[in-house]
Design a protein around this motif. Sequence first.
Motif, PDB file in Angstrom:
ATOM      1  N   THR A  40       1.347  -0.935  -0.316  1.00  0.00           N
ATOM      2  CA  THR A  40       0.258  -0.302  -0.596  1.00  0.00           C
ATOM      3  C   THR A  40       1.108   0.785  -0.166  1.00  0.00           C
ATOM      4  O   THR A  40       1.319   1.403   1.013  1.00  0.00           O
ATOM      5  CB  THR A  40      -0.882  -0.430   1.490  1.00  0.00           C
ATOM      6  OG1 THR A  40      -1.645  -0.868   1.163  1.00  0.00           O
ATOM      7  CG2 THR A  40      -1.655   0.894   1.240  1.00  0.00           C
ATOM      8  N   TYR A  41       0.386   1.981  -1.064  1.00  0.00           N
ATOM      9  CA  TYR A  41       1.039   2.880  -0.631  1.00  0.00           C
ATOM     10  C   TYR A  41       0.692   4.150  -0.787  1.00  0.00           C
ATOM     11  O   TYR A  41      -0.459   4.259  -1.825  1.00  0.00           O
ATOM     12  CB  TYR A  41       2.706   3.590  -2.409  1.00  0.00           C
ATOM     13  CG  TYR A  41       3.449   3.086  -1.818  1.00  0.00           C
ATOM     14  CD1 TYR A  41       4.595   3.411  -1.083  1.00  0.00           C
ATOM     15  CD2 TYR A  41       3.453   0.936  -2.303  1.00  0.00           C
ATOM     16  CE1 TYR A  41       5.323   2.746  -1.022  1.00  0.00           C
ATOM     17  CE2 TYR A  41       5.028   1.083  -1.776  1.00  0.00           C
ATOM     18  CZ  TYR A  41       6.400   1.288  -1.395  1.00  0.00           C
ATOM     19  OH  TYR A  41       6.868   0.533  -1.183  1.00  0.00           O
ATOM     20  N   HIS A  43      -2.423   4.728   0.485  1.00  0.00           N
ATOM     21  CA  HIS A  43      -3.505   5.058   0.505  1.00  0.00           C
ATOM     22  C   HIS A  43      -4.098   3.914  -1.163  1.00  0.00           C
ATOM     23  O   HIS A  43      -5.867   3.986  -1.292  1.00  0.00           O
ATOM     24  CB  HIS A  43      -5.222   5.351   1.057  1.00  0.00           C
ATOM     25  CG  HIS A  43      -4.355   6.476   2.403  1.00  0.00           C
ATOM     26  ND1 HIS A  43      -4.660   5.558   3.734  1.00  0.00           N
ATOM     27  CD2 HIS A  43      -3.946   7.339   2.665  1.00  0.00           C
ATOM     28  CE1 HIS A  43      -4.968   6.283   4.642  1.00  0.00           C
ATOM     29  NE2 HIS A  43      -3.641   7.572   3.798  1.00  0.00           N
ATOM     30  N   SER A  73       2.564  -5.536   2.265  1.00  0.00           N
ATOM     31  CA  SER A  73       3.122  -5.319   3.258  1.00  0.00           C
ATOM     32  C   SER A  73       2.070  -4.133   2.875  1.00  0.00           C
ATOM     33  O   SER A  73       2.236  -3.540   2.564  1.00  0.00           O
ATOM     34  CB  SER A  73       4.259  -5.428   3.270  1.00  0.00           C
ATOM     35  OG  SER A  73       5.295  -5.024   4.247  1.00  0.00           O
ATOM     36  N   SER A  77      -2.254   1.373   7.780  1.00  0.00           N
ATOM     37  CA  SER A  77      -3.535   1.188   6.502  1.00  0.00           C
ATOM     38  C   SER A  77      -3.874   0.285   5.925  1.00  0.00           C
ATOM     39  O   SER A  77      -5.472  -0.238   5.869  1.00  0.00           O
ATOM     40  CB  SER A  77      -4.097   2.466   6.156  1.00  0.00           C
ATOM     41  OG  SER A  77      -3.144   2.639   4.575  1.00  0.00           O
TER      42      SER A  77
HETATM   43  C1  LIG Z   1       5.687   6.809   0.039  1.00  0.00           C
HETATM   44  C2  LIG Z   1       4.982   5.990   0.921  1.00  0.00           C
HETATM   45  C3  LIG Z   1       3.869   6.029   1.009  1.00  0.00           C
HETATM   46  C4  LIG Z   1       3.408   4.465   2.054  1.00  0.00           C
HETATM   47  N1  LIG Z   1       1.566   5.245   2.309  1.00  0.00           N
HETATM   48  C5  LIG Z   1       1.387   4.283   2.620  1.00  0.00           C
HETATM   49  C6  LIG Z   1      -0.096   4.008   3.240  1.00  0.00           C
HETATM   50  O1  LIG Z   1      -0.787   5.096   2.559  1.00  0.00           O
HETATM   51  N2  LIG Z   1      -0.523   3.476   3.745  1.00  0.00           N
HETATM   52  C7  LIG Z   1       0.117   2.704   4.557  1.00  0.00           C
HETATM   53  O2  LIG Z   1      -0.432   1.144   4.865  1.00  0.00           O
HETATM   54  N3  LIG Z   1       1.266   2.227   4.338  1.00  0.00           N
HETATM   55  C8  LIG Z   1       1.897   2.571   3.406  1.00  0.00           C
HETATM   56  N4  LIG Z   1       3.738   3.068   2.749  1.00  0.00           N
HETATM   57  C9  LIG Z   1       4.036   1.554   3.649  1.00  0.00           C
HETATM   58  C10 LIG Z   1       4.405   0.991   3.087  1.00  0.00           C
HETATM   59  O3  LIG Z   1       3.245  -0.066   2.479  1.00  0.00           O
HETATM   60  C11 LIG Z   1       5.471   0.288   3.714  1.00  0.00           C
HETATM   61  O4  LIG Z   1       6.345   0.274   3.723  1.00  0.00           O
HETATM   62  C12 LIG Z   1       5.635  -1.746   2.994  1.00  0.00           C
HETATM   63  O5  LIG Z   1       5.948  -2.141   3.925  1.00  0.00           O
HETATM   64  C13 LIG Z   1       6.295  -1.106   1.690  1.00  0.00           C
HETATM   65  O6  LIG Z   1       6.121  -2.774   0.767  1.00  0.00           O
HETATM   66  P1  LIG Z   1       7.220  -2.436  -0.202  1.00  0.00           P
HETATM   67  O7  LIG Z   1       8.299  -3.049   0.567  1.00  0.00           O
HETATM   68  O8  LIG Z   1       7.215  -4.189  -0.333  1.00  0.00           O
HETATM   69  O9  LIG Z   1       7.087  -1.963  -1.550  1.00  0.00           O
HETATM   70  C14 LIG Z   1       3.956   3.853   2.398  1.00  0.00           C
HETATM   71  C15 LIG Z   1       5.727   4.092   2.331  1.00  0.00           C
HETATM   72  C16 LIG Z   1       5.961   5.392   1.635  1.00  0.00           C
HETATM   73  C17 LIG Z   1       7.279   5.234   1.372  1.00  0.00           C
END
Ligand SMILES: Cc1cc2nc3c(=O)[nH]c(=O)nc-3n(C[C@H](O)[C@H](O)[C@H](O)COP(=O)(O)O)c2cc1C
Length: 130
Positions: A40-41, A43, A73, A77
């Motif tokens: 999730t990035y 939302h 992951s 949220s």
């Molecule tokens: C720029 C950014 C925005 C993010 N937005 C959210 C979000 O809206 N909701 C959430 O639950 N996590 C958010 N995260 C956390 C990521 O979902 C979390 O770090 C996740 O482990 C990333 O997984 P990945 O390593 O597979 O990309 C965000 C992280 C970053 C860096």
Amino acid sequence: MAEAVAEGAKALQGVEVELNYYVPAETLGDYDAIMIGVPTYHHDMTIDIKNLFEEAAEKKISLKGKVGATFGSYGWSGEAPKLVLEIMKNKFEMSITERPLLAKYVPDQATLERCKELGKRIAERLMRPA
Ligand SMILES: Cc1cc2nc3c(=O)[nH]c(=O)nc-3n(C[C@H](O)[C@H](O)[C@H](O)COP(=O)(O)O)c2cc1C
């Protein structure tokens, strides 16, 4: 998480598993089950997954009746796997029986076990006679 899901699915004899970072939309029709891992990035789901579905819809690729599942992951949220599952179900009429599987940041051993079990359950569904 994807590796654990794949490992769980492979445990069943007769099930072929492909683990791909990227697939062209045209190939989606070749699979009986599609399990998507998406973080999730902001939302939302990531743009590559959104584009994949946009392209599949544009090219009228039928995924009707295929088994779908999602995992991913997240930080706080965790909407993405649920959003993807809704698209699979509502837009593409895929068959959904599993809730999204979430891991907060880095999956711990217990979560990886749940990933394996998810893969195995999906494989079992495919092997069950209709
Ligand atoms: C720029 C950014 C925005 C993010 N937005 C959210 C979000 O809206 N909701 C959430 O639950 N996590 C958010 N995260 C956390 C990521 O979902 C979390 O770090 C996740 O482990 C990333 O997984 P990945 O390593 O597979 O990309 C965000 C992280 C970053 C860096």
